[in-house]
Structure formats: C-alpha cells, structure tokens
Design a protein around this motif. Structure first.
Motif, PDB file in Angstrom:
ATOM      1  N   LEU A  89      -6.064   4.824   8.367  1.00 44.94           N
ATOM      2  CA  LEU A  89      -4.895   5.698   8.252  1.00 44.94           C
ATOM      3  C   LEU A  89      -3.699   4.959   7.660  1.00 44.94           C
ATOM      4  O   LEU A  89      -2.855   5.566   6.991  1.00 44.94           O
ATOM      5  CB  LEU A  89      -4.540   6.276   9.617  1.00 44.94           C
ATOM      6  CG  LEU A  89      -5.538   7.291  10.191  1.00 44.94           C
ATOM      7  CD1 LEU A  89      -5.161   7.661  11.620  1.00 44.94           C
ATOM      8  CD2 LEU A  89      -5.618   8.538   9.325  1.00 44.94           C
ATOM      9  N   ARG A  90      -3.628   3.650   7.902  1.00 47.95           N
ATOM     10  CA  ARG A  90      -2.505   2.879   7.364  1.00 47.95           C
ATOM     11  C   ARG A  90      -2.703   2.540   5.888  1.00 47.95           C
ATOM     12  O   ARG A  90      -1.740   2.541   5.123  1.00 47.95           O
ATOM     13  CB  ARG A  90      -2.326   1.578   8.152  1.00 47.95           C
ATOM     14  CG  ARG A  90      -1.680   1.760   9.513  1.00 47.95           C
ATOM     15  CD  ARG A  90      -1.212   0.417  10.051  1.00 47.95           C
ATOM     16  NE  ARG A  90      -2.295  -0.555  10.116  1.00 47.95           N
ATOM     17  CZ  ARG A  90      -3.025  -0.782  11.196  1.00 47.95           C
ATOM     18  NH1 ARG A  90      -2.788  -0.092  12.313  1.00 47.95           N
ATOM     19  NH2 ARG A  90      -4.001  -1.671  11.178  1.00 47.95           N
ATOM     20  N   THR A  91      -3.921   2.232   5.511  1.00 49.36           N
ATOM     21  CA  THR A  91      -4.163   1.715   4.159  1.00 49.36           C
ATOM     22  C   THR A  91      -4.777   2.724   3.205  1.00 49.36           C
ATOM     23  O   THR A  91      -4.976   2.402   2.030  1.00 49.36           O
ATOM     24  CB  THR A  91      -5.111   0.495   4.242  1.00 49.36           C
ATOM     25  OG1 THR A  91      -6.350   0.896   4.844  1.00 49.36           O
ATOM     26  CG2 THR A  91      -4.483  -0.608   5.070  1.00 49.36           C
ATOM     27  N   SER A  92      -5.102   3.896   3.640  1.00 49.07           N
ATOM     28  CA  SER A  92      -5.754   4.869   2.759  1.00 49.07           C
ATOM     29  C   SER A  92      -4.727   5.478   1.806  1.00 49.07           C
ATOM     30  O   SER A  92      -3.567   5.081   1.758  1.00 49.07           O
ATOM     31  CB  SER A  92      -6.435   5.962   3.583  1.00 49.07           C
ATOM     32  OG  SER A  92      -5.482   6.649   4.369  1.00 49.07           O
ATOM     33  N   ILE A  93      -5.181   6.447   1.024  1.00 51.91           N
ATOM     34  CA  ILE A  93      -4.346   7.043  -0.012  1.00 51.91           C
ATOM     35  C   ILE A  93      -3.138   7.735   0.596  1.00 51.91           C
ATOM     36  O   ILE A  93      -3.150   8.176   1.750  1.00 51.91           O
ATOM     37  CB  ILE A  93      -5.164   8.050  -0.844  1.00 51.91           C
ATOM     38  CG1 ILE A  93      -5.726   9.152   0.054  1.00 51.91           C
ATOM     39  CG2 ILE A  93      -6.265   7.353  -1.593  1.00 51.91           C
ATOM     40  CD1 ILE A  93      -6.483  10.208  -0.697  1.00 51.91           C
ATOM     41  N   ASP A  94      -2.097   7.795  -0.201  1.00 47.78           N
ATOM     42  CA  ASP A  94      -0.856   8.437   0.222  1.00 47.78           C
ATOM     43  C   ASP A  94      -0.951   9.938  -0.103  1.00 47.78           C
ATOM     44  O   ASP A  94      -0.941  10.333  -1.268  1.00 47.78           O
ATOM     45  CB  ASP A  94       0.321   7.797  -0.505  1.00 47.78           C
ATOM     46  CG  ASP A  94       1.659   8.333   0.000  1.00 47.78           C
ATOM     47  OD1 ASP A  94       1.661   9.129   0.959  1.00 47.78           O
ATOM     48  OD2 ASP A  94       2.692   7.951  -0.572  1.00 47.78           O
ATOM     49  N   THR A  95      -1.055  10.735   0.947  1.00 48.70           N
ATOM     50  CA  THR A  95      -1.170  12.183   0.731  1.00 48.70           C
ATOM     51  C   THR A  95       0.105  12.764   0.139  1.00 48.70           C
ATOM     52  O   THR A  95       0.049  13.749  -0.613  1.00 48.70           O
ATOM     53  CB  THR A  95      -1.512  12.884   2.049  1.00 48.70           C
ATOM     54  OG1 THR A  95      -0.539  12.514   3.053  1.00 48.70           O
ATOM     55  CG2 THR A  95      -2.894  12.482   2.533  1.00 48.70           C
ATOM     56  N   ASN A  96       1.243  12.171   0.471  1.00 50.55           N
ATOM     57  CA  ASN A  96       2.495  12.666  -0.111  1.00 50.55           C
ATOM     58  C   ASN A  96       2.514  12.459  -1.626  1.00 50.55           C
ATOM     59  O   ASN A  96       2.982  13.331  -2.375  1.00 50.55           O
ATOM     60  CB  ASN A  96       3.687  11.953   0.530  1.00 50.55           C
ATOM     61  CG  ASN A  96       3.832  12.298   2.006  1.00 50.55           C
ATOM     62  OD1 ASN A  96       3.542  13.417   2.419  1.00 50.55           O
ATOM     63  ND2 ASN A  96       4.280  11.330   2.801  1.00 50.55           N
ATOM     64  N   ARG A  97       1.998  11.313  -2.057  1.00 53.33           N
ATOM     65  CA  ARG A  97       1.929  11.064  -3.501  1.00 53.33           C
ATOM     66  C   ARG A  97       0.966  12.031  -4.168  1.00 53.33           C
ATOM     67  O   ARG A  97       1.228  12.530  -5.273  1.00 53.33           O
ATOM     68  CB  ARG A  97       1.512   9.613  -3.749  1.00 53.33           C
ATOM     69  CG  ARG A  97       1.489   9.217  -5.202  1.00 53.33           C
ATOM     70  CD  ARG A  97       1.180   7.733  -5.351  1.00 53.33           C
ATOM     71  NE  ARG A  97      -0.104   7.407  -4.776  1.00 53.33           N
ATOM     72  CZ  ARG A  97      -1.263   7.514  -5.431  1.00 53.33           C
ATOM     73  NH1 ARG A  97      -1.277   7.977  -6.676  1.00 53.33           N
ATOM     74  NH2 ARG A  97      -2.404   7.178  -4.848  1.00 53.33           N
ATOM     75  N   ILE A  98      -0.168  12.279  -3.509  1.00 51.71           N
ATOM     76  CA  ILE A  98      -1.125  13.230  -4.070  1.00 51.71           C
ATOM     77  C   ILE A  98      -0.524  14.629  -4.115  1.00 51.71           C
ATOM     78  O   ILE A  98      -0.692  15.369  -5.099  1.00 51.71           O
ATOM     79  CB  ILE A  98      -2.418  13.222  -3.235  1.00 51.71           C
ATOM     80  CG1 ILE A  98      -3.137  11.886  -3.396  1.00 51.71           C
ATOM     81  CG2 ILE A  98      -3.342  14.356  -3.659  1.00 51.71           C
ATOM     82  CD1 ILE A  98      -4.423  11.792  -2.623  1.00 51.71           C
ATOM     83  N   GLU A  99       0.206  14.979  -3.077  1.00 47.84           N
ATOM     84  CA  GLU A  99       0.837  16.306  -3.056  1.00 47.84           C
ATOM     85  C   GLU A  99       1.846  16.450  -4.178  1.00 47.84           C
ATOM     86  O   GLU A  99       1.894  17.477  -4.871  1.00 47.84           O
ATOM     87  CB  GLU A  99       1.502  16.518  -1.696  1.00 47.84           C
ATOM     88  CG  GLU A  99       2.084  17.922  -1.526  1.00 47.84           C
ATOM     89  CD  GLU A  99       2.669  18.129  -0.137  1.00 47.84           C
ATOM     90  OE1 GLU A  99       3.100  19.256   0.164  1.00 47.84           O
ATOM     91  OE2 GLU A  99       2.691  17.147   0.653  1.00 47.84           O
ATOM     92  N   SER A 100       2.669  15.384  -4.390  1.00 49.25           N
ATOM     93  CA  SER A 100       3.628  15.447  -5.489  1.00 49.25           C
ATOM     94  C   SER A 100       2.908  15.466  -6.836  1.00 49.25           C
ATOM     95  O   SER A 100       3.353  16.125  -7.783  1.00 49.25           O
ATOM     96  CB  SER A 100       4.565  14.244  -5.421  1.00 49.25           C
ATOM     97  OG  SER A 100       3.843  13.028  -5.535  1.00 49.25           O
TER      98      SER A 100
END
Length: 826
Positions: A89-100
């Motif tokens: 959860l700490r090192t995986s992909i950034d969902t906020n970046r994917i959402e943007s």
C-alpha cells in the motif's frame, strides 16, 4: 505433557497400592478364593477407570497444545501478511495520479473528438480525421496502460484480502483454552492482533473500492475510445472511396453550416500540439539518433573543410565545394532530408518542422551562390509552402478557409506559369526543378477547380501537394548534389584509404552517389507526396501489415520490422565503430608531433572502444528485436560446441586480441619487430593486426601469432636504440687525440641521447690497425641508421683533416721460382 502423564500414572499406582495394603492389614486373613478374586477385580476396575480419566485429560492437553501451536503459527503468518500488505500500500501505484491521468485523457479526448464526433460540420475532412485518429489511438494506448495497472493492483488487493480472511478463518483460532488464566491471555492476544489487523483490512477494502471505481471509469473510457476509433475508420473509408465526390456547396453559394473561424483555429492548434507532443514522447530515441547523425556529419564535414583550408584548396565562390561552405547547415540538411524516414507515420506538424529547418539550411547555402532571380523564386516557393502548410494544419472546413485557399492556389499557378515562360533557365543549376514546377502549376489549377466545385478535401490535397512537390524536389535534388560534392571532395583527399579503418571505400563508391540512392529518394518523394491523399493509407496498408504482422517460428515470435531493426542497429554500430577508427587514425588531422603522440595513445584504445560499441549495439539490437535471452544462451551453447571442435584457431586469435587490448604489450604506432618483420604497428583489430614494414608493405598478422612470437617492441623503451660503429686506426696515431675527436663528433650530434653519454672503447690490436668501437644511443629508432651514416661521414672527414689514417689490410707476396735467387729477381 509426557512428564505430567508419567507423574499422574505413578500417583495412581501409589494410591492403589496404599489402599490395598490398608485393606490387607484390616481384613482378616481368609483362605477363601472368592474373596481374593473380588479384591483383584476391584483393583483392575479402579485402574481402568483412572486410566480412562487420564487418557481424556492427556488428549485434552494434547489438543490444547496443538491448538496453541496452530494459533501462534497463524498469528505469525498474519503479521507477515500485514507487513506485505502495508508495504504494498505504501509503495504501489499512486491512484491519485492515475485518476488525474484518466481525467486528462478524457479532456484530450474531448479535444480530439471536436469536429469529428462533436461539433460536426456538413462533411468530414481528411486532415481532421487523420489527426483525430492519431490522437485517439494514443489516448487509447495510455488508457489501456492504466487499465492494466489497475487490473494488476486490484488483483493484488484481492490476494491480500484473501490471505487475511483465510488466516482469520483458521479453526484453531476458535479453540479457547480451558484454563481461565490461559483464556484471559489468549483473549488479550486476540485483541492485540485485532488492533493490528483491522486498520490494514479497512485500508485494503477502501483501496479496493477506489481502485474498482477507477477501473470502471477506465473500462468505460477504453470502450469510448475504441468505439470512436471504429467510427473514425468508417469515416476514413467512406472519404477514401468518395475522393471525387462533392462535400460542400459551390464556393459562390451560401454556406449551409457556420462555425466561427477563431474556434476552428483554436481547435486546429490544440490538436496539432497534442499530436506533436504524443509523437515526440514516443520517439525520443529516434530524435537522439538523428541528433547524433547530425553531429557526426558536422564533425566529418568540418574536418574535410579544414584539410582543404590547410592545403589552400578552397575556392572563393565555393563552386563544386558548396557542401563545405557551412558544415553545420550542410550536415543538418543532409541528415534531416535522408533520415526523416525513420519516423514512421509522423504528424504533419513534425514534417513541417523538418521541412522548415531544411529550407532554412538550404537558403543559407544558396545565399550569394545562386543567381538573384532563382534565389527569389526559391524564397517565393518556400513562403507559399509555409503559408499553405499553415492552412493545411486547419482541420475543419469553413467558407473563410476556402476563400483563403483560392488566392494561394492562384498564386502558385501564376508563379509557375511565369517561371516556365520567362524564367532564366541558363542560370538554373538543377534543370529537373522545372519538371516539379510544371507539376505544381497543374496541381494548383486543379485545386482551384475542385475548390470552386465544392470538392474541399481534393482541393486542399492538391493545394499542399503542389507546393510540397516543388520544395521537397528541390531539397532532394540539392541533397544529391551536396552528397556528390562531398564524395568527390573526399575522393580527392583520401586517395589511398585503409579499408580496415575507414568506413567508406571510395574506390567502390566512386565520385557520385550510387544509382540505388536516387531510387530511394524518388520513393521518399512519392511517400511524402502520397501522404496528403486520403487513399494513401489504404494503399500502403498491405505493405505495413507485411512488415508489422507477427510471425511464429517455433516458440519465437517476430516481425519483419524487428528483423530489419536488428540489422539496422548492428549496421549502425559497425559504421560508428569504423568512424571512430577513422577519426582516431586520420593522418590529415595531425598538426604536430605532440598531437600525433596523443592520437597514437587514443588509437591504442580503439579495439576496446570498438568492442564496447559493437557490444552495446548487439544488446540494443537484441532488445529491439525482442529476441529472448534463453534462446541466445542456447545459441551460445551451440557456438561453444562448434568452437570446441572447429573454431579453436579463430577463437584463439579473438581472445589474443582481447589480451592485447587489456594487457597492451603493443599499441598502435609502436615500432615492433616480429619474426623478422620490422615496422610500425598500424592497427590492432579483433582477429588480426596490421604492421607497416619499412619497405611500405602492410603485413596482416593474426593476434595469436603476434602474442606467441618473440615480439620486440622498441617503443616501450622510448623508441631509442643503441648503435655501435667499429673503426680501425693506424698504429702511429695519437690515441688520446683520436678519442677526444670522436667524443666531440658524437657530442655535437643532436640526434644522440646525452643522458646516456656516448663513449669510445679501444678493443684490440688488429693485424694492421688498432680497433675502436663507438657506442651511443639514438633518440629515435627510425633515425638510427641515418645517424650512423652521418657519423661515418663526419669521422672520415675529421680524420682526413687531422691526418689520421685508417689502414686497410695489405699483404706482400714474394714469388720464388726454381733456379732463382734473391739477387736475380726481376
């Protein structure tokens, strides 16, 4: 547990024995057999009852211990699973970046669909469909990339939740201890574990919900993009099959639909920059390759110009030497015109940038070189082309643009007629340009007719194609001319090329561009010209499919493009390695002795540099072709077997080359003597080396023989050589004066080392002379014989001046015949 069981058994036995002894003391002694049997049966029953109780207690204790061990093991696995989940959860992909990123894709899709999917006019245009298709395809690629990332993330989140749920549902966790103290401790342990598990489980649930929401949005976006591409493909097919069909009203009739021209320009500008940004993002490597080619060409042309300048061969008006006038502009022009085809299906704005740069470079070369009339014609064509190219960037049709297209086409037609009719053909250097100008006149006339009759797409295609035909033809014709000049100039300078070091053999190429090169440029002109027509994509589709379709050979999948790319990268690596060898060994670029020594030092590392370049090229080619590494190991294993049986000698030479490169017993430029072959080390290759003998011959010696032979390297000792001269003087000579004269002659010679002073040694009394030997060190091995020769001349002249004789052997012969005495000798 076993010890406790043993203690319980011992206590039971002791209790039974005690009770039996008490009964035996209290009861009267009877000799009745019935009483004895009843006592024995009572003892056995008690022992069996106690054993059952102890068995149940032991089984309960064993189950409790087993449950405790399972509980501890489960708690440890839970801790490990939670640590992995937290780390993920700490090192995986950034969902906020994917959402943007998804929002940005949706925003770009709105821009891409403008004029095609939304705000449609009365008809579609070829350029608008092409730009929208390219942008939508790139957006689909980005959306699919994010979809894959979200799918993998969701799968991993489900895996973590499944692990936690499966561990929390282990039956051993629900087996509570019977002891109240142990039960309280176990409940406390469960509470601590629940305190650790609950936040992680909640975070996994929230992340999974958010990821699933983003995944649903991405799936919907992918569906929209795929549907849009299918719809655009239908439009393109209809447009290609109806190229001559009228799409709009006649130019003089009122417009059916209207959209502000400012909005159309804004839409065209936004789509142009989107296509350019996406394409450059995906082709950064090709841009770097193009920049490297420009830089290498500039270095070569500048070195060639320096050679001509040093030899005072440059002419003032650069007639026949235009390629050397501005090396930077020539290198950019040649590189961009030739290597622009490595960019497959580029956006039109990138082509315009390439052509604009080429036109600027050619204009700088034309300045004060061609006549003023043809310079004005060239600048007029370039200006009209740039204006037309700007018009071609407008994607959606409008009545305003149609009226703008009319004077542009009219200007091209009239200027073409004037040039053909009254042009100063005597000053035209490339006569074939007139053919392209005549073709432009016809195309611009066709554009005027098509525009007036409402054939907008055809009119716009003919408009840009006319000017593009002229500009590209001039660029390509002068590209060939400049290459011819470069080859002729290089052929004049590099009359004797070393085929091992130089990458171009002028004896085979000749003084002109090979005929296949003309064919390639004609094909390139056809491609650039044909891209403007709607049916070109469908005509070139089968060829692209042939090169891009994947083929399977066993378990290996490949395409023709990947194979071509493999050989192209390897070819470029070989060429670059030889170019490096050329610049490191080019004698024309050496201006002084220090620079020569430095260049020899660099040349000694050429083998390692070439091996590095070829190795990098090989790995890049393998990666570009998608060849699996495991297949390469199999090939290497097979090669190892072949090497073991039949290629031992060749491998010996190759390994010897590596040993020479790393151990460096000899360098390029060293003076060596190998098995009687004395000379200068010219080059050190992979398999063999070249020695230039004093007779001028080049001896090719395998590296294995070079290492196995008795190699004498004069350069390792500083290129000096010890020389001796033997002299015989008369017995009547003054030996001290002779020694002083000889030392003065040796000390006055500048080519003799003074750190190791020369000396004169009297060796022996000869039959007619006193023998002397002179010893001295020559500074340069190559001048040793010349120094010795000059010293002999000086010594002879000095001895004659001082009256010192150098006797020569002589014998007196006395002949006595029969009957002759000494008095009767004649």
């Amino acid at each position: 547990m076993i010890e406790r069981l043993l203690r319980q058994c011992l206590c039971l036995v002791l209790c039974c024995l005690t009770s039996l002894s008490i009964q035996a003391q209290q009861a009267p002694v009877r000799k009745d057999s019935t009483t004895t049997d009843s006592i024995a049966q009572s003892f056995v029953a008690k022992m069996q009852a106690k054993a059952k109780i102890f068995a149940k207690e032991s089984a309960a204790d064993f189950a409790a211990d087993k449950a405790a061990m399972a509980q501890n093991r489960t708690f440890e696995e839970l801790k490990k699973a939670m640590q992995k989940a937290k780390s993920y959860l700490r090192t995986s992909i950034d969902t906020n970046r994917i959402e943007s990123g998804i929002k940005l894709i949706e925003k770009d899709f709105v821009i891409a669909g403008d004029g095609v999917l939304t705000n449609r006019g009365s008809a579609q245009t070829f350029r608008n469909l092409t730009a929208t298709s390219k942008i939508t395809a790139e957006l689909l690629s980005k959306a699919l990339e994010r979809k894959v990332m979200l799918d993998q993330r969701q799968q991993q989140l489900h895996t973590f939740r499944y692990q936690l749920d499966s561990l929390l549902s282990v039956p051993a966790l629900f087996q509570f201890p019977a002891d109240s103290v142990s039960l309280i401790k176990y409940i406390q342990q469960i509470g601590v574990m629940n305190y650790d598990v609950h936040p992680v489980d909640s975070m996994l649930k929230q992340t999974s919900i958010k990821t699933q929401t983003l995944l649903n949005q991405t799936n919907m976006l992918v569906f929209k993009l795929q549907t849009a591409l299918e719809e655009i493909a239908v439009y393109q097919k209809d447009l290609a099959s109806n190229s001559f069909k009228r799409e709009f009203e006649y130019l003089w009739n009122p417009a059916v639909s209207y959209r502000p021209f400012g909005e159309i320009l804004g839409q065209a500008w936004a789509k142009a920059w989107l296509t350019l940004a996406f394409y450059l993002e995906n082709n950064v490597g090709k841009l770097l390759i193009l920049a490297l080619i420009v830089f290498s060409s500039f270095l070569y042309l500048r070195s060639l110009k320096n050679i001509y300048k040093e030899n005072e061969l440059l002419v003032k008006d650069f007639e026949g030497q235009l390629v050397l006038r501005y090396p930077i502009f020539s290198s950019i022009l040649l590189s961009v015109n030739i290597f622009q085809f490595i960019f497959l299906s580029p956006p039109f704005i990138l082509n315009v940038l390439f052509w604009t740069i080429s036109c600027i470079c050619l204009s700088m070369l034309f300045r004060k070189f061609i006549s003023k009339y043809w310079m004005r014609v060239w600048l007029l064509m370039v200006c009209l082309f740039l204006v037309t190219a700007f018009d071609n960037l407008i994607l959606q049709a409008s009545r305003t643009e149609r009226w703008m297209m009319l004077p542009l086409a009219l200007a091209g037609m009239l200027s073409g007629i004037m040039i053909l009719w009254r042009g100063n053909r005597a000053e035209l250097r490339e006569k074939m340009i007139l053919i392209s100008i005549a073709f432009m006149t016809v195309l611009e006339f066709g554009s005027i007719i098509a525009n007036g009759l409402g054939r907008y797409n055809m009119a716009k295609t003919l408009l840009i194609s006319g000017y593009l035909n002229v500009v590209v033809a001039i660029l390509f014709l002068w590209t060939i001319r400049l290459i011819n000049e470069g080859l002729l100039l290089a052929f004049s300078v590099y009359t004797r090329q070393d085929k091992k070091l130089f990458y171009l053999n002028f004896d085979k190429v000749g003084k002109k561009v090979p005929a296949p090169f003309y064919i390639l440029l004609v094909v390139g002109w056809v491609i650039l010209f044909g891209r403007n027509f709607a049916g070109f994509e469908y005509l070139s589709g089968p060829f692209r499919n042939f090169f891009e379709s994947e083929r399977t050979l066993g378990s290996y999948t490949f395409s023709i493009n990947s194979l071509v790319l493999f050989f192209v990268i390897m070819g470029v690596a070989v060429i670059v390695s030889k170019v490096v060898s050329f610049f490191a060994s080019d004698g024309h670029l050496v201006h002084n002795k220090d620079e020569k020594n430095t260049r020899q030092g660099i040349g000694s590392w050429l083998l390692l540099v070439r091996i590095t370049i070829l190795s990098i090229g090989l790995f890049l080619a393998i990666a570009a072709a998608g060849i699996p590494i495991d297949k390469i190991t199999i090939v290497l294993g097979a090669l190892g077997v072949g090497i073991g049986f039949g290629l031992q000698t060749m491998v010996n030479h190759l390994v010897s080359g590596l040993i020479i490169a790393f151990e460096k017993p000899v360098n390029v430029g060293d003076i060596v003597d190998v098995d009687g072959q004395a000379g200068t080390m010219k080059s050190i290759g992979f398999r063999s080396s070249v020695i230039t003998t004093w007779d001028g011959a080049d001896v090719v010696m395998p590296n294995g023989d070079l290492l196995n032979s008795h190699l004498v390297n004069w350069s390792l000792g500083g290129n000096r050589k010890r020389v001796s001269i033997s002299i015989g003087i008369d017995y009547d000579a003054d030996l001290e004066m002779v020694k002083k004269l000889l030392l003065d002659i040796l000390n006055e010679e500048p080519r003799i080392l003074k750190k190791s002073p020369p000396f004169v040694q009297y060796e022996q009394f000869g039959t007619s002379t006193i023998d002397i030997r002179l010893f001295f060190w020559a500074k340069d091995f190559r001048e040793a014989n010349a120094v010795k020769s000059d010293l002999i001349i000086s010594i002879t002249a000095t001895f004659r001046k001082e009256g010192i004789k150098i006797p020569f052997p002589q014998h007196d012969i006395h002949i006595q015949g029969p009957g002759l005495t000494d008095e009767k000798k004649p």
